[in-house]
Design an enzyme around this catalytic site. Structure first.
Site, PDB file in Angstrom:
ATOM      1  N   ILE A 285       0.864  -1.185   0.000  1.00 10.35           N
ATOM      2  CA  ILE A 285       0.000   0.000   0.000  1.00 10.35           C
ATOM      3  C   ILE A 285       0.896   1.230   0.000  1.00 10.35           C
ATOM      4  O   ILE A 285       1.840   1.327   0.795  1.00 10.35           O
ATOM      5  CB  ILE A 285      -0.945  -0.030   1.214  1.00 10.35           C
ATOM      6  N   LEU A 286       0.629   2.137  -0.926  1.00  7.97           N
ATOM      7  CA  LEU A 286       1.418   3.375  -1.025  1.00  7.97           C
ATOM      8  C   LEU A 286       0.790   4.442  -0.149  1.00  7.97           C
ATOM      9  O   LEU A 286      -0.434   4.527  -0.022  1.00  7.97           O
ATOM     10  CB  LEU A 286       1.465   3.823  -2.484  1.00  7.97           C
TER      11      LEU A 286
ATOM     12  N   VAL B 167      -7.823   2.874  -0.741  1.00 13.32           N
ATOM     13  CA  VAL B 167      -7.347   1.679  -1.458  1.00 13.32           C
ATOM     14  C   VAL B 167      -8.408   1.163  -2.441  1.00 13.32           C
ATOM     15  O   VAL B 167      -9.596   1.116  -2.122  1.00 13.32           O
ATOM     16  CB  VAL B 167      -6.972   0.571  -0.443  1.00 13.32           C
TER      17      VAL B 167
ATOM     18  N   HIS C 178      -6.769  -4.081 -10.726  1.00 14.33           N
ATOM     19  CA  HIS C 178      -7.315  -4.801  -9.583  1.00 14.33           C
ATOM     20  C   HIS C 178      -8.208  -5.929 -10.116  1.00 14.33           C
ATOM     21  O   HIS C 178      -8.999  -5.721 -11.032  1.00 14.33           O
ATOM     22  CB  HIS C 178      -8.136  -3.842  -8.710  1.00 14.33           C
TER      23      HIS C 178
HETATM   24  C1  GAR Z   1      -3.199  -9.720 -10.901  1.00 11.50           C
HETATM   25  O1  GAR Z   1      -4.320 -10.550 -10.913  1.00 11.50           O
HETATM   26  C2  GAR Z   1      -3.560  -8.329 -10.409  1.00 11.50           C
HETATM   27  O2  GAR Z   1      -4.837  -7.918 -10.836  1.00 11.50           O
HETATM   28  C3  GAR Z   1      -3.528  -8.519  -8.911  1.00 11.50           C
HETATM   29  O3  GAR Z   1      -2.415  -9.346  -8.692  1.00 11.50           O
HETATM   30  C4  GAR Z   1      -2.204 -10.163  -9.825  1.00 11.50           C
HETATM   31  C5  GAR Z   1      -0.786  -9.976 -10.272  1.00 11.50           C
HETATM   32  O4  GAR Z   1      -0.460 -10.885 -11.268  1.00 11.50           O
HETATM   33  N1  GAR Z   1      -3.402  -7.275  -8.241  1.00 11.50           N
HETATM   34  C6  GAR Z   1      -3.848  -7.073  -7.015  1.00 11.50           C
HETATM   35  O5  GAR Z   1      -4.421  -7.915  -6.357  1.00 11.50           O
HETATM   36  C7  GAR Z   1      -3.603  -5.684  -6.479  1.00 11.50           C
HETATM   37  N2  GAR Z   1      -4.179  -5.534  -5.204  1.00 11.50           N
HETATM   38  P1  GAR Z   1       0.788 -10.638 -12.212  1.00 11.50           P
HETATM   39  O6  GAR Z   1       1.987 -10.402 -11.285  1.00 11.50           O
HETATM   40  O7  GAR Z   1       0.929 -11.915 -12.973  1.00 11.50           O
HETATM   41  O8  GAR Z   1       0.512  -9.460 -13.087  1.00 11.50           O
END
Ligand code: GAR
Length: 207
Positions: free
Chosen positions: A87-88, A139, A104
């Protein structure tokens, strides 16, 4: 780009940016974890990488300041969070206002936070997906640029649903980046306009 792990969204953006007519370039990939597999993807594509490990800093503010310095030094114009799991803080977010986007894995405002696929299944939604949005201090909030949706199918578990959502993430993020880089996105307080028309763009996958 800021990553923490696998980097499949990073890979989707690397692939998109390698097309000759794509209007953006990835200048730097920063990970807060030295073991993030995404760093190798960046290395293979010849993109400079840096590890700025949150554990090396005494406070969130000090970590954020180091990130900010790295991005400023590299003359970054837009920061893309892609699976960046820190979290930034509000100062960083204010400094990069309208220059910081995130993907997200849910159709925000549904399911902010973690475990979005299991929660979508538990809630019994018919469609689920992903959201690319400008980052605000709250967030998983901020003006939405693109949403990609997929059906929830009988027999889905969280892994099957996550894989279907991930495929649409890999289309939604490059599209959002293209729209911004082409100067077609205007950010208003609670929504965006694309080519003067209210957003977001929706990518609804049939199955
Ligand atoms: C992705 O599904 C992204 O949407 C999610 O993490 C995954 C990363 O996958 N992001 C979050 O949950 C942010 N809170 P990746 O490293 O293969 O792109």
């Amino acid at each position: 780009m800021l990553i923490s792990g696998r980097g499949s969204n990073l890979q989707a953006l690397i692939t998109a940016c390698s097309a000759p007519n794509f209007p953006a370039e990835i200048v730097l990939v920063v990970s807060n974890r030295g073991d993030a597999p995404g760093l190798e993807r960046a290395g293979r594509a010849g993109i400079p990488t840096r590890v700025i490990a949150h554990r090396d800093f005494a406070s969130r503010d000090a970590f954020d300041a180091a990130l900010d310095q790295a991005l400023t030094d590299a003359r970054i114009e837009l920061v893309c969070l892609a699976g960046f799991m820190r979290i930034l803080g509000p100062a960083f977010i204010a400094a990069w206002h309208d220059k910081l986007i995130n993907i997200h894995p849910s159709l925000l405002p549904q399911f902010p936070g973690l475990d979005t696929h299991a929660r979508a299944l538990a809630a019994g939604v018919k469609r689920h997906g992903c959201t690319v949005h400008f980052v605000r201090a709250e967030v998983d909030n901020g003006p939405i640029i693109v949403q990609g949706s997929v059906p929830v199918l009988p027999g889905d578990d969280a892994d099957k649903l996550a894989a279907r959502v991930l495929a649409v993430e890999h289309r939604a993020y490059p599209l959002a980046l293209r729209l911004i880089a082409e100067g077609r996105v205007r950010v208003l307080p609670d929504h965006i306009e694309i080519d003067g028309r209210p957003g977001p763009v929706r990518l609804d996958v049939a199955a």
